[in-house]
Design a protein around this motif. Structure first.
Motif, PDB file in Angstrom:
ATOM      1  N   GLY A   6       0.816  -1.205   0.000  1.00 35.58           N
ATOM      2  CA  GLY A   6       0.000   0.000   0.000  1.00 35.58           C
ATOM      3  C   GLY A   6       0.847   1.251   0.000  1.00 35.58           C
ATOM      4  O   GLY A   6       2.046   1.226   0.269  1.00 35.58           O
ATOM      5  N   GLN A   7       0.188   2.334  -0.359  1.00 35.77           N
ATOM      6  CA  GLN A   7       0.839   3.635  -0.390  1.00 35.77           C
ATOM      7  C   GLN A   7       0.004   4.596   0.446  1.00 35.77           C
ATOM      8  O   GLN A   7      -1.209   4.485   0.504  1.00 35.77           O
ATOM      9  CB  GLN A   7       0.910   4.182  -1.821  1.00 35.77           C
ATOM     10  CG  GLN A   7       1.552   3.289  -2.810  1.00 35.77           C
ATOM     11  CD  GLN A   7       0.589   2.333  -3.479  1.00 35.77           C
ATOM     12  OE1 GLN A   7      -0.603   2.364  -3.268  1.00 35.77           O
ATOM     13  NE2 GLN A   7       1.126   1.452  -4.281  1.00 35.77           N
ATOM     14  N   ILE A   8       0.689   5.523   1.071  1.00 38.94           N
ATOM     15  CA  ILE A   8       0.000   6.544   1.847  1.00 38.94           C
ATOM     16  C   ILE A   8       0.563   7.914   1.465  1.00 38.94           C
ATOM     17  O   ILE A   8       1.763   8.067   1.252  1.00 38.94           O
ATOM     18  CB  ILE A   8       0.125   6.295   3.364  1.00 38.94           C
ATOM     19  CG1 ILE A   8      -0.767   7.255   4.129  1.00 38.94           C
ATOM     20  CG2 ILE A   8       1.557   6.345   3.824  1.00 38.94           C
ATOM     21  CD1 ILE A   8      -0.980   6.873   5.576  1.00 38.94           C
ATOM     22  N   LEU A   9      -0.337   8.874   1.370  1.00 40.78           N
ATOM     23  CA  LEU A   9       0.032  10.252   1.052  1.00 40.78           C
ATOM     24  C   LEU A   9      -0.241  11.106   2.277  1.00 40.78           C
ATOM     25  O   LEU A   9      -1.364  11.155   2.763  1.00 40.78           O
ATOM     26  CB  LEU A   9      -0.771  10.762  -0.139  1.00 40.78           C
ATOM     27  CG  LEU A   9      -0.559  12.229  -0.526  1.00 40.78           C
ATOM     28  CD1 LEU A   9       0.879  12.460  -0.982  1.00 40.78           C
ATOM     29  CD2 LEU A   9      -1.543  12.637  -1.605  1.00 40.78           C
ATOM     30  N   VAL A  10       0.781  11.762   2.785  1.00 40.95           N
ATOM     31  CA  VAL A  10       0.674  12.640   3.944  1.00 40.95           C
ATOM     32  C   VAL A  10       0.667  14.082   3.446  1.00 40.95           C
ATOM     33  O   VAL A  10       1.551  14.479   2.691  1.00 40.95           O
ATOM     34  CB  VAL A  10       1.864  12.427   4.915  1.00 40.95           C
ATOM     35  CG1 VAL A  10       1.821  13.407   6.058  1.00 40.95           C
ATOM     36  CG2 VAL A  10       1.888  10.991   5.411  1.00 40.95           C
ATOM     37  N   VAL A  11      -0.328  14.852   3.879  1.00 38.99           N
ATOM     38  CA  VAL A  11      -0.419  16.266   3.529  1.00 38.99           C
ATOM     39  C   VAL A  11      -0.402  17.052   4.832  1.00 38.99           C
ATOM     40  O   VAL A  11      -1.332  16.960   5.633  1.00 38.99           O
ATOM     41  CB  VAL A  11      -1.706  16.580   2.738  1.00 38.99           C
ATOM     42  CG1 VAL A  11      -1.744  18.055   2.358  1.00 38.99           C
ATOM     43  CG2 VAL A  11      -1.834  15.691   1.519  1.00 38.99           C
ATOM     44  N   ASP A  12       0.665  17.800   5.059  1.00 41.65           N
ATOM     45  CA  ASP A  12       0.788  18.584   6.289  1.00 41.65           C
ATOM     46  C   ASP A  12       1.739  19.741   6.036  1.00 41.65           C
ATOM     47  O   ASP A  12       2.765  19.571   5.396  1.00 41.65           O
ATOM     48  CB  ASP A  12       1.305  17.713   7.432  1.00 41.65           C
ATOM     49  CG  ASP A  12       1.017  18.316   8.789  1.00 41.65           C
ATOM     50  OD1 ASP A  12       1.470  19.453   9.046  1.00 41.65           O
ATOM     51  OD2 ASP A  12       0.339  17.664   9.591  1.00 41.65           O
ATOM     52  N   ASP A  13       1.387  20.909   6.550  1.00 39.08           N
ATOM     53  CA  ASP A  13       2.237  22.079   6.340  1.00 39.08           C
ATOM     54  C   ASP A  13       3.410  22.137   7.307  1.00 39.08           C
ATOM     55  O   ASP A  13       4.324  22.930   7.136  1.00 39.08           O
ATOM     56  CB  ASP A  13       1.415  23.368   6.425  1.00 39.08           C
ATOM     57  CG  ASP A  13       0.782  23.587   7.777  1.00 39.08           C
ATOM     58  OD1 ASP A  13       0.702  22.632   8.568  1.00 39.08           O
ATOM     59  OD2 ASP A  13       0.339  24.721   8.028  1.00 39.08           O
ATOM     60  N   ASN A  14       3.440  21.259   8.291  1.00 41.30           N
ATOM     61  CA  ASN A  14       4.511  21.225   9.275  1.00 41.30           C
ATOM     62  C   ASN A  14       5.604  20.263   8.797  1.00 41.30           C
ATOM     63  O   ASN A  14       5.393  19.051   8.739  1.00 41.30           O
ATOM     64  CB  ASN A  14       3.949  20.788  10.627  1.00 41.30           C
ATOM     65  CG  ASN A  14       4.970  20.845  11.731  1.00 41.30           C
ATOM     66  OD1 ASN A  14       6.086  20.371  11.571  1.00 41.30           O
ATOM     67  ND2 ASN A  14       4.586  21.419  12.846  1.00 41.30           N
ATOM     68  N   ALA A  15       6.774  20.804   8.486  1.00 37.03           N
ATOM     69  CA  ALA A  15       7.880  19.989   7.966  1.00 37.03           C
ATOM     70  C   ALA A  15       8.327  18.930   8.965  1.00 37.03           C
ATOM     71  O   ALA A  15       8.698  17.822   8.578  1.00 37.03           O
ATOM     72  CB  ALA A  15       9.050  20.875   7.580  1.00 37.03           C
ATOM     73  N   GLY A  16       8.277  19.239  10.238  1.00 34.72           N
ATOM     74  CA  GLY A  16       8.669  18.266  11.265  1.00 34.72           C
ATOM     75  C   GLY A  16       7.742  17.065  11.302  1.00 34.72           C
ATOM     76  O   GLY A  16       8.197  15.923  11.440  1.00 34.72           O
ATOM     77  N   ILE A  17       6.458  17.316  11.170  1.00 30.41           N
ATOM     78  CA  ILE A  17       5.473  16.222  11.141  1.00 30.41           C
ATOM     79  C   ILE A  17       5.706  15.361   9.901  1.00 30.41           C
ATOM     80  O   ILE A  17       5.726  14.125   9.978  1.00 30.41           O
ATOM     81  CB  ILE A  17       4.034  16.778  11.141  1.00 30.41           C
ATOM     82  CG1 ILE A  17       3.740  17.545  12.429  1.00 30.41           C
ATOM     83  CG2 ILE A  17       3.019  15.675  10.898  1.00 30.41           C
ATOM     84  CD1 ILE A  17       3.687  16.692  13.672  1.00 30.41           C
ATOM     85  N   ARG A  18       5.892  16.000   8.747  1.00 32.16           N
ATOM     86  CA  ARG A  18       6.136  15.241   7.513  1.00 32.16           C
ATOM     87  C   ARG A  18       7.389  14.388   7.641  1.00 32.16           C
ATOM     88  O   ARG A  18       7.380  13.212   7.259  1.00 32.16           O
ATOM     89  CB  ARG A  18       6.261  16.180   6.309  1.00 32.16           C
ATOM     90  CG  ARG A  18       4.958  16.783   5.874  1.00 32.16           C
ATOM     91  CD  ARG A  18       5.045  17.468   4.519  1.00 32.16           C
ATOM     92  NE  ARG A  18       6.216  18.272   4.290  1.00 32.16           N
ATOM     93  CZ  ARG A  18       6.338  19.555   4.626  1.00 32.16           C
ATOM     94  NH1 ARG A  18       5.341  20.189   5.212  1.00 32.16           N
ATOM     95  NH2 ARG A  18       7.455  20.207   4.372  1.00 32.16           N
ATOM     96  N   SER A  19       8.452  14.944   8.182  1.00 30.30           N
ATOM     97  CA  SER A  19       9.701  14.190   8.344  1.00 30.30           C
ATOM     98  C   SER A  19       9.521  13.002   9.284  1.00 30.30           C
ATOM     99  O   SER A  19       9.994  11.897   9.003  1.00 30.30           O
ATOM    100  CB  SER A  19      10.808  15.092   8.888  1.00 30.30           C
ATOM    101  OG  SER A  19      11.117  16.090   7.962  1.00 30.30           O
ATOM    102  N   THR A  20       8.836  13.234  10.376  1.00 29.06           N
ATOM    103  CA  THR A  20       8.603  12.164  11.348  1.00 29.06           C
ATOM    104  C   THR A  20       7.780  11.041  10.737  1.00 29.06           C
ATOM    105  O   THR A  20       8.102   9.861  10.900  1.00 29.06           O
ATOM    106  CB  THR A  20       7.895  12.722  12.600  1.00 29.06           C
ATOM    107  OG1 THR A  20       8.714  13.731  13.181  1.00 29.06           O
ATOM    108  CG2 THR A  20       7.629  11.627  13.614  1.00 29.06           C
TER     109      THR A  20
END
Length: 51
Positions: A6-20
């Protein structure tokens, strides 16, 4: 151990959240993609095809 699929797409304006999430989610998904803005979400969905 189960095969990750499976694939998941994360959409978040916080770079720290995206990196984590890019670090943590591969333990559960075969592919992880993240983008900073919903403005590019349609093109990301068409390109990446998340499950």
């Amino acid at each position: 151990m189960a095969v990750k699929s499976g694939q998941i797409l994360v959409v978040d304006d916080n770079a720290g959240i995206r990196s984590t999430l890019k670090i943590l989610l591969p333990a559960y998904f075969g592919e992880v993609e993240s983008i900073p803005s919903p403005r590019t979400m349609v093109s990301a969905i068409e390109r990446f095809r998340p499950a």
